[in-house]
Design a protein around this motif. Structure first.
Motif, PDB file in Angstrom:
ATOM      1  N   ASP A 198       0.847  -1.190   0.000  1.00 54.44           N
ATOM      2  CA  ASP A 198       0.000   0.000   0.000  1.00 54.44           C
ATOM      3  C   ASP A 198       0.889   1.249   0.000  1.00 54.44           C
ATOM      4  O   ASP A 198       1.539   1.553   1.004  1.00 54.44           O
ATOM      5  N   PRO A 199       0.927   2.008  -1.102  1.00 61.26           N
ATOM      6  CA  PRO A 199       1.818   3.173  -1.165  1.00 61.26           C
ATOM      7  C   PRO A 199       1.350   4.354  -0.327  1.00 61.26           C
ATOM      8  O   PRO A 199       2.095   5.325  -0.157  1.00 61.26           O
ATOM      9  N   TYR A 200       0.123   4.274   0.189  1.00 63.51           N
ATOM     10  CA  TYR A 200      -0.435   5.397   0.941  1.00 63.51           C
ATOM     11  C   TYR A 200      -0.252   5.252   2.453  1.00 63.51           C
ATOM     12  O   TYR A 200      -0.669   6.130   3.212  1.00 63.51           O
ATOM     13  N   LEU A 201       0.353   4.138   2.873  1.00 61.53           N
ATOM     14  CA  LEU A 201       0.782   4.040   4.269  1.00 61.53           C
ATOM     15  C   LEU A 201       2.177   4.634   4.367  1.00 61.53           C
ATOM     16  O   LEU A 201       2.979   4.536   3.438  1.00 61.53           O
ATOM     17  N   TYR A 202       2.465   5.203   5.522  1.00 61.45           N
ATOM     18  CA  TYR A 202       3.751   5.909   5.649  1.00 61.45           C
ATOM     19  C   TYR A 202       4.808   5.010   6.293  1.00 61.45           C
ATOM     20  O   TYR A 202       5.720   4.549   5.636  1.00 61.45           O
ATOM     21  N   PHE A 203       4.669   4.731   7.556  1.00 61.03           N
ATOM     22  CA  PHE A 203       5.678   3.899   8.222  1.00 61.03           C
ATOM     23  C   PHE A 203       5.011   3.002   9.257  1.00 61.03           C
ATOM     24  O   PHE A 203       4.811   1.825   9.032  1.00 61.03           O
ATOM     25  N   HIS A 204       4.607   3.559  10.391  1.00 58.67           N
ATOM     26  CA  HIS A 204       3.929   2.767  11.409  1.00 58.67           C
ATOM     27  C   HIS A 204       2.587   2.273  10.856  1.00 58.67           C
ATOM     28  O   HIS A 204       1.823   3.036  10.279  1.00 58.67           O
ATOM     29  N   GLY A 205       2.324   1.015  11.046  1.00 54.83           N
ATOM     30  CA  GLY A 205       1.108   0.414  10.513  1.00 54.83           C
ATOM     31  C   GLY A 205       1.367  -0.507   9.344  1.00 54.83           C
ATOM     32  O   GLY A 205       0.502  -1.288   8.946  1.00 54.83           O
ATOM     33  N   GLU A 206       2.563  -0.420   8.783  1.00 57.66           N
ATOM     34  CA  GLU A 206       2.925  -1.273   7.646  1.00 57.66           C
ATOM     35  C   GLU A 206       2.780  -2.749   7.995  1.00 57.66           C
ATOM     36  O   GLU A 206       2.184  -3.530   7.230  1.00 57.66           O
ATOM     37  N   GLU A 207       3.273  -3.145   9.154  1.00 57.05           N
ATOM     38  CA  GLU A 207       3.332  -4.571   9.472  1.00 57.05           C
ATOM     39  C   GLU A 207       1.974  -5.139   9.850  1.00 57.05           C
ATOM     40  O   GLU A 207       1.598  -6.227   9.385  1.00 57.05           O
ATOM     41  N   ILE A 208       1.194  -4.438  10.654  1.00 58.87           N
ATOM     42  CA  ILE A 208      -0.120  -4.975  11.010  1.00 58.87           C
ATOM     43  C   ILE A 208      -1.042  -4.940   9.795  1.00 58.87           C
ATOM     44  O   ILE A 208      -1.863  -5.843   9.578  1.00 58.87           O
ATOM     45  N   SER A 209      -0.910  -3.916   8.948  1.00 65.09           N
ATOM     46  CA  SER A 209      -1.717  -3.851   7.734  1.00 65.09           C
ATOM     47  C   SER A 209      -1.450  -5.052   6.831  1.00 65.09           C
ATOM     48  O   SER A 209      -2.387  -5.733   6.382  1.00 65.09           O
ATOM     49  N   MET A 210      -0.183  -5.335   6.553  1.00 63.06           N
ATOM     50  CA  MET A 210       0.145  -6.458   5.675  1.00 63.06           C
ATOM     51  C   MET A 210      -0.189  -7.793   6.331  1.00 63.06           C
ATOM     52  O   MET A 210      -0.578  -8.747   5.650  1.00 63.06           O
ATOM     53  N   SER A 211      -0.074  -7.870   7.637  1.00 56.76           N
ATOM     54  CA  SER A 211      -0.450  -9.099   8.341  1.00 56.76           C
ATOM     55  C   SER A 211      -1.908  -9.434   8.097  1.00 56.76           C
ATOM     56  O   SER A 211      -2.262 -10.556   7.709  1.00 56.76           O
ATOM     57  N   VAL A 212      -2.781  -8.446   8.317  1.00 56.69           N
ATOM     58  CA  VAL A 212      -4.218  -8.661   8.163  1.00 56.69           C
ATOM     59  C   VAL A 212      -4.575  -8.883   6.691  1.00 56.69           C
ATOM     60  O   VAL A 212      -5.367  -9.769   6.355  1.00 56.69           O
ATOM     61  N   ARG A 213      -3.992  -8.091   5.808  1.00 54.47           N
ATOM     62  CA  ARG A 213      -4.328  -8.212   4.391  1.00 54.47           C
ATOM     63  C   ARG A 213      -3.904  -9.565   3.834  1.00 54.47           C
ATOM     64  O   ARG A 213      -4.668 -10.213   3.100  1.00 54.47           O
ATOM     65  N   LEU A 214      -2.702 -10.000   4.130  1.00 55.78           N
ATOM     66  CA  LEU A 214      -2.256 -11.314   3.651  1.00 55.78           C
ATOM     67  C   LEU A 214      -3.159 -12.414   4.188  1.00 55.78           C
ATOM     68  O   LEU A 214      -3.585 -13.314   3.449  1.00 55.78           O
ATOM     69  N   ASP A 244      14.298  14.443   6.233  1.00 53.41           N
ATOM     70  CA  ASP A 244      14.391  15.259   5.028  1.00 53.41           C
ATOM     71  C   ASP A 244      13.048  15.849   4.602  1.00 53.41           C
ATOM     72  O   ASP A 244      12.977  16.563   3.600  1.00 53.41           O
ATOM     73  N   HIS A 245      11.987  15.509   5.312  1.00 52.10           N
ATOM     74  CA  HIS A 245      10.653  15.989   4.949  1.00 52.10           C
ATOM     75  C   HIS A 245       9.956  16.532   6.191  1.00 52.10           C
ATOM     76  O   HIS A 245       8.867  16.090   6.565  1.00 52.10           O
ATOM     77  N   LYS A 246      10.602  17.483   6.825  1.00 48.46           N
ATOM     78  CA  LYS A 246      10.095  17.990   8.092  1.00 48.46           C
ATOM     79  C   LYS A 246       8.754  18.705   7.940  1.00 48.46           C
ATOM     80  O   LYS A 246       7.994  18.814   8.893  1.00 48.46           O
ATOM     81  N   VAL A 247       8.462  19.211   6.732  1.00 46.74           N
ATOM     82  CA  VAL A 247       7.228  19.959   6.528  1.00 46.74           C
ATOM     83  C   VAL A 247       6.049  19.039   6.292  1.00 46.74           C
ATOM     84  O   VAL A 247       4.965  19.225   6.865  1.00 46.74           O
ATOM     85  N   ASP A 248       6.232  18.012   5.441  1.00 47.72           N
ATOM     86  CA  ASP A 248       5.074  17.226   5.004  1.00 47.72           C
ATOM     87  C   ASP A 248       4.945  15.852   5.623  1.00 47.72           C
ATOM     88  O   ASP A 248       3.926  15.194   5.448  1.00 47.72           O
ATOM     89  N   TRP A 249       5.942  15.384   6.369  1.00 45.42           N
ATOM     90  CA  TRP A 249       5.845  14.014   6.872  1.00 45.42           C
ATOM     91  C   TRP A 249       4.715  13.871   7.889  1.00 45.42           C
ATOM     92  O   TRP A 249       4.085  12.811   7.974  1.00 45.42           O
ATOM     93  N   GLY A 250       4.419  14.908   8.628  1.00 47.59           N
ATOM     94  CA  GLY A 250       3.347  14.838   9.618  1.00 47.59           C
ATOM     95  C   GLY A 250       2.000  14.578   8.977  1.00 47.59           C
ATOM     96  O   GLY A 250       1.193  13.789   9.482  1.00 47.59           O
ATOM     97  N   GLN A 251       1.723  15.250   7.841  1.00 45.45           N
ATOM     98  CA  GLN A 251       0.462  15.020   7.149  1.00 45.45           C
ATOM     99  C   GLN A 251       0.421  13.634   6.528  1.00 45.45           C
ATOM    100  O   GLN A 251      -0.633  12.982   6.522  1.00 45.45           O
ATOM    101  N   LEU A 252       1.548  13.173   6.010  1.00 44.52           N
ATOM    102  CA  LEU A 252       1.619  11.811   5.468  1.00 44.52           C
ATOM    103  C   LEU A 252       1.283  10.786   6.554  1.00 44.52           C
ATOM    104  O   LEU A 252       0.526   9.847   6.321  1.00 44.52           O
ATOM    105  N   GLN A 253       1.859  10.993   7.737  1.00 38.74           N
ATOM    106  CA  GLN A 253       1.603  10.072   8.838  1.00 38.74           C
ATOM    107  C   GLN A 253       0.159  10.150   9.309  1.00 38.74           C
ATOM    108  O   GLN A 253      -0.475   9.126   9.594  1.00 38.74           O
ATOM    109  N   LYS A 254      -0.389  11.361   9.364  1.00 33.59           N
ATOM    110  CA  LYS A 254      -1.787  11.531   9.792  1.00 33.59           C
ATOM    111  C   LYS A 254      -2.731  10.810   8.841  1.00 33.59           C
ATOM    112  O   LYS A 254      -3.644  10.080   9.279  1.00 33.59           O
ATOM    113  N   ASN A 255      -2.541  10.988   7.535  1.00 32.28           N
ATOM    114  CA  ASN A 255      -3.382  10.302   6.554  1.00 32.28           C
ATOM    115  C   ASN A 255      -3.184   8.805   6.621  1.00 32.28           C
ATOM    116  O   ASN A 255      -4.124   8.023   6.433  1.00 32.28           O
ATOM    117  N   SER A 256      -1.950   8.383   6.878  1.00 33.17           N
ATOM    118  CA  SER A 256      -1.648   6.959   6.956  1.00 33.17           C
ATOM    119  C   SER A 256      -2.384   6.294   8.112  1.00 33.17           C
ATOM    120  O   SER A 256      -2.964   5.213   7.962  1.00 33.17           O
TER     121      SER A 256
END
Length: 521
Positions: A198-214, A244-256
C-alpha cells in the motif's frame, strides 16, 4: 534435492551506504545466484551522498533492476516498496522483501525455499524480525526470532516485536504466526499481484496492515525455524525520510493512520486523500477481519492484546474456503447477532430452560436405561439447558462450530472437571468415542446432504447410541444452511431404522422427538 524457483528481492534504500554491501552479500551467499533478481529503489541526495550509496556489484549487475530518485520525490517506505513491485517485479516464483542493511547466511535461498515447502500450506509466507548485525559484518545471534504483539503505540497502531527461541530449542518446523516483519518477508510471487504493498501508508502500521491483508487473502503466516539473514538496527547512523521531509511528513503520517483505521474498521473515513485506491489495497474476502482478530488474539479497535498474542503462540491456521468454513461463518453470525431472538440464550427458544422441563426427565431416564456415563454433545451451544444435568455424567464432551461459544463454555464451566469443550464441525471432523452422541436441534439446521455426513461421522466415532432430533412424517425438504426445517431421520436421504424409542421434545403440536438409535445398526 536442490530447491528450484526464481526469487525477486525487493530493497528500498533510503540514503543508505550499506545497500551496496547488502547487494553483494545477497548474491555471494546464495546457493544459486542465477535464480536471484533484485529490485532496488535508491532514494538519495546526489550532492551529498557518494557513489557508494548506489554501487552495484559488477559481477551481478545484470540481475539488478533499479532506479535512482531524489529524496524529494519519495513518499516513504511503503511507497518505495510499492514502486519496486510495480516497476521491477517480473512474476518470479518467489518474493523476498528485505531492508537495505541486511546480511545473509550461506545458502539462504535454498533454506527459505525449503522452509516454506515444510509448511503445511501452499500459500505459506515466512516472516520475522531478524537477528542483528553491526557493519561491516559482525553478527549477533540471540536465538530463533518470532513475532509477538508488543503494544499499541500512541496512534493506536499495533506494533509487533521480535522475541527469541533459545538456540538449543530450535523448532522442528516453521511456527504459525499472526504477524509479519517488514525486514524479512518471503512468500510466493502471487502475493505481489494479489496483495500489493500500500503506497499510501507511511511507516507505522505497515506490518499490522500487511499481516491482516495477507491473512484475509488466504495466505498463512509462519516464523522461520532457521536463521538465514541479519538486520542492522542502528538507525541513528542513517537519515530517515522524516529527517528530510520535516514539513510534510506529519500530514503523510496523519493520513496513513486514518487509512489504517478505516482498513481495520476502527474509525471509518470519507476523506478522499485517505481513501485513494483503497479497493486495490484492502482486505481479502477468503477470511474476515473478525476471524483474524480471533486467531491473533487481539482487538484492534479496543486496543486489547490477549495472552497468546503477547506470547507469540498461535494455533494452526484455519482452512480457507470450503463447506466447513461456510458452516462456521453462518452459525457464528447467528450467535453473534442473536438471530434466534431469545433473551435467555443465543441458541434460541428451544434451548430455554422452560422449554426442556419434560425432556430433561425423559433424557435422564434414557441415560439410566442405556448406561450412558460418557456423552458427546454434537452442537452443544451454550449448554443453557443441558448444563442443569450434564454434571451427573462421568464425562461430558461438548463440540460446537462457533469458537466464541466454546471459549465461553470453558469459562462458565471451569469448575466442572468432567466437562471438556472443543471446536468441531460435525459433518466432517472426527469425534471421539463415548457411550452416546446427543445431537439435538442441529440436524434440522443443515442441508440434508450435510446431515447424512454428520450421521456417518457419529457412527464412525464408535459411540454406542445416538440421541437425535427427528420429526416423524416430515418431508425432508431441500433447505439452505442455517434454515430450520423438520427432518425425519427414518426417511430418505437419512434412512435410519426405526428408533428404539422416542422422547417427546416440547409441545405435542410441534411433532418433535428425540429418537434413540443403536449406532451399530
Amino acid at each position: 534435492m536442490a530447491a528450484t524457483g526464481t526469487i525477486f528481492v525487493s530493497i528500498a534504500s533510503y540514503r543508505d551506504s550499506e545497500c551496496a554491501w547488502t547487494l553483494r552479500d545477497l548474491f555471494a551467499k546464495a546457493a544459486d545466484p542465477g535464480r536471484v533478481w533484485a529490485g532496488v529503489l535508491w532514494q538519495i541526495v546526489p550532492e551529498e551522498d557518494g557513489e557508494e550509496f548506489i554501487r552495484i556489484p559488477a559481477e551481478w549487475a545484470g540481475q539488478v533492476r533499479g532506479r535512482v530518485i531524489h529524496v524529494a520525490e519519495s513518499r516513504g517506505a511503503c511507497w518505495a516498496r510499492h514502486r519496486i513491485q510495480e516497476e521491477f517485479f517480473r512474476d518470479e516464483d518467489y518474493y523476498l522483501q528485505i531492508d537495505s542493511h541486511t546480511r545473509f547466511d550461506p545458502g539462504w535461498d535454498e533454506q527459505l525455499i525449503g522452509m516454506r515447502a515444510a509448511c503445511p500450506s501452499a500459500r505459506a509466507v515466512l516472516s520475522t524480525h531478524p537477528n542483528r548485525y553491526e557493519p561491516p559484518d559482525e553478527r549477533f545471534v540471540r536465538g530463533y526470532p518470532h513475532l509477538r504483539a508488543r503494544k499499541f503505540n500512541r496512534d493506536g497502531v499495533l506494533v509487533p516485536q521480535g522475541e527469541y527461541v533459545a538456540l538449543d530449542a530450535r523448532p522442528e518446523a516453521p511456527r504459525p504466526s499472526a504477524f509479519i516483519g517488514g525486514g524479512l518477508l518471503f512468500g510466493p510471487g502471487s502475493m505481489v499481484r494479489e496483495v500489493p504493498y500500500d503506497p499510501y501508508l507511511y511507516f507505522h502500521g505497515e506490518e499490522i496492515s500487511m499481516s491482516v491483508r495477507l491473512w484475509t487473502h488466504g495466505y498463512d503466516l509462519y516464523t522461520p525455524n532457521s536463521i538465514i539473514l541479519y538486520h542492522n538496527y542502528s538507525d541513528q547512523v542513517r537519515r530517515k525520510h522524516w529527517d528530510d521531509h520535516k514539513v510534510d511528513w506529519g500530514q503523510l503520517q496523519k493520513n496513513s493512520v486514518a487509512r489504517l483505521e478505516h482498513l481495520l474498521a476502527i474509525r471509518p473515513s470519507s476523506d478522499p486523500a485517505v481513501l485513494q485506491d483503497i479497493e486495490r489495497h484492502g482486505l481479502g474476502t477468503l477470511r474476515t477481519l473478525s476471524e483474524y482478530q480471533v486467531y491473533a488474539d487481539v482487538d484492534l479497535r479496543r486496543r486489547h492484546i490477549g495472552m497468546r498474542a503477547s506470547d507469540g503462540r498461535f494455533p494452526p491456521h484455519p482452512p480457507v474456503g470450503g463447506v466447513s468454513v461456510e458452516i462456521q461463518r453462518v452459525f457464528a453470525a447467528v450467535h453473534r447477532e442473536n438471530r434466534w431472538g431469545s433473551r435467555e440464550t443465543r441458541c434460541g427458544s428451544g434451548s430455554m430452560v422452560g422449554a426442556t422441563i419434560g425432556l430433561r426427565d425423559l433424557l435422564r431416564d434414557a441415560w439410566g436405561r442405556l448406561g450412558v456415563r460418557t456423552l458427546v454433545d454434537a452442537g452443544c451451544g451454550d449448554l443453557n439447558w443441558l448444563g442443569l444435568m450434564s454434571g451427573e455424567l462421568d464425562l461430558y464432551l461438548g463440540f460446537d462450530v462457533v469458537p466464541e461459544l466454546i471459549a465461553q463454555n470453558r469459562v462458565l464451566f471451569w469448575h466442572r472437571k468432567n466437562h471438556f469443550f472443543n471446536v468441531a464441525e460435525i459433518c466432517h471432523d472426527a469425534l471421539p468415542g463415548a457411550d452416546a452422541v446427543l445431537c439435538r436441534n442441529t440436524l434440522p439446521l443443515l442441508p440434508n446432504a450435510l446431515g447424512v455426513l454428520a450421521l456417518r461421522g457419529f457412527r464412525r466415532s464408535g459411540a454406542r447410541y445416538l440421541l437425535a432430533t427427528t420429526f416423524p412424517g416430515a418431508a425432508n425438504v431441500v433447505s439452505e444452511l442455517g434454515q430450520w426445517h423438520p427432518v425425519d431421520l427414518t426417511a430418505p436421504p437419512f434412512s435410519l431404522p426405526e428408533p428404539l424409542w422416542m422422547m417427546q421434545d416440547g409441545k405435542s403440536e410441534y411433532g418433535r422427538f428425540l429418537g434413540v438409535w443403536r449406532l451399530a445398526e
